[in-house]
Scaffold this motif. Sequence first.
Motif, PDB file in Angstrom:
ATOM      1  N   CYS A 159       0.846  -1.425  -0.026  1.00 41.15           N
ATOM      2  CA  CYS A 159       0.054   0.046   0.027  1.00 41.15           C
ATOM      3  C   CYS A 159       0.974   1.405  -0.009  1.00 41.15           C
ATOM      4  O   CYS A 159       1.852   1.385   0.879  1.00 41.15           O
ATOM      5  CB  CYS A 159      -0.986  -0.016   1.290  1.00 41.15           C
ATOM      6  N   SER A 161       0.052   4.092   0.805  1.00 42.98           N
ATOM      7  CA  SER A 161      -0.522   4.987   1.783  1.00 42.98           C
ATOM      8  C   SER A 161       0.185   4.755   3.338  1.00 42.98           C
ATOM      9  O   SER A 161       0.897   5.458   3.941  1.00 42.98           O
ATOM     10  CB  SER A 161      -1.918   5.071   1.907  1.00 42.98           C
ATOM     11  N   CYS A 162       0.137   3.432   3.571  1.00 44.71           N
ATOM     12  CA  CYS A 162       0.681   3.032   4.957  1.00 44.71           C
ATOM     13  C   CYS A 162       1.794   1.757   4.812  1.00 44.71           C
ATOM     14  O   CYS A 162       2.222   1.627   6.001  1.00 44.71           O
ATOM     15  CB  CYS A 162      -0.624   2.400   5.583  1.00 44.71           C
ATOM     16  N   CYS A 172      -6.609  -1.101   0.514  1.00 46.90           N
ATOM     17  CA  CYS A 172      -5.757  -1.807   1.465  1.00 46.90           C
ATOM     18  C   CYS A 172      -6.573  -2.211   2.967  1.00 46.90           C
ATOM     19  O   CYS A 172      -7.369  -1.671   3.270  1.00 46.90           O
ATOM     20  CB  CYS A 172      -5.113  -0.557   1.623  1.00 46.90           C
ATOM     21  N   CYS A 175      -5.424   0.583   5.967  1.00 48.19           N
ATOM     22  CA  CYS A 175      -5.774   1.822   6.053  1.00 48.19           C
ATOM     23  C   CYS A 175      -6.945   2.252   4.867  1.00 48.19           C
ATOM     24  O   CYS A 175      -7.428   3.417   5.110  1.00 48.19           O
ATOM     25  CB  CYS A 175      -4.615   2.893   5.705  1.00 48.19           C
TER      26      CYS A 175
HETATM   27 ZN   LIG Z   1      -2.725   1.227   3.486  1.00 45.29          ZN
END
Ligand SMILES: [Zn+2]
Length: 217
Positions: A159, A161-162, A172, A175
């Motif tokens: 992911c 983002s995280c 994900c 998150c």
């Molecule tokens: Zn994530």
Amino acid sequence: MNKLQTKIMEMDFKKTAIQFILLSLIIVVLGGILTGLMFRTQINEAITYHQTYENSRENVRYDGENREYRERGHDHEESDYFDLGQFTKPTIGATIVSITYAFLCLLIPLAYWLLVMAWLYQAASKTAMNKTLWTILGLFFNLAAVIAFLIVRSLLSVCSSCGAYQKAGTFCRTCGASLQFKCAECGALIDEKDTYCSHCGKLIMHDNKGKSTGLNH
Ligand SMILES: [Zn+2]
Ligand SMILES: [Zn+2]
């Protein structure tokens, strides 16, 4: 058991690895020096014994014609067995130190083995892989299991983002961010690492959140 699981999940393996290496070095070096000091009498005796033995053998070799020497040499050979009885008995302190040292030296590889297993448990949990399976593989194969794990993990998607590893999906699991990226130009699904859209050939711009937008060039 739950407490142990939480502990393993909270472990900082970089820090633990450094502490482990330092502690092992201290144990091996200091323990070795201490044991050597405690047994210095016996070590000196062993060196003297070895030298006497070598000298007597040389006498036998060079004076092969001299019967008397040969017989003396023969006499000597009979007592050449390594006999602990002729060494000074180690003190109780020396015995305790050497046993403790041997025990600690055995603990080091054991602790290393358990650390690798704990790392596999934590890493597998974080990637939503079978943690029990990977911990058991770690028990039997250790470093080979780590290498296999890293190969399997590299096949998973990450992911943006995280940073959570997971099997390919739309969102994900950690998150909720979208795992799929669409070309802003033609709407086709693209890999987030791609520089150009494989469908329409437009340059893909990556913003900070990892969302991709197609741009004319
Ligand atoms: Zn994530
Ligand atoms: Zn496109």
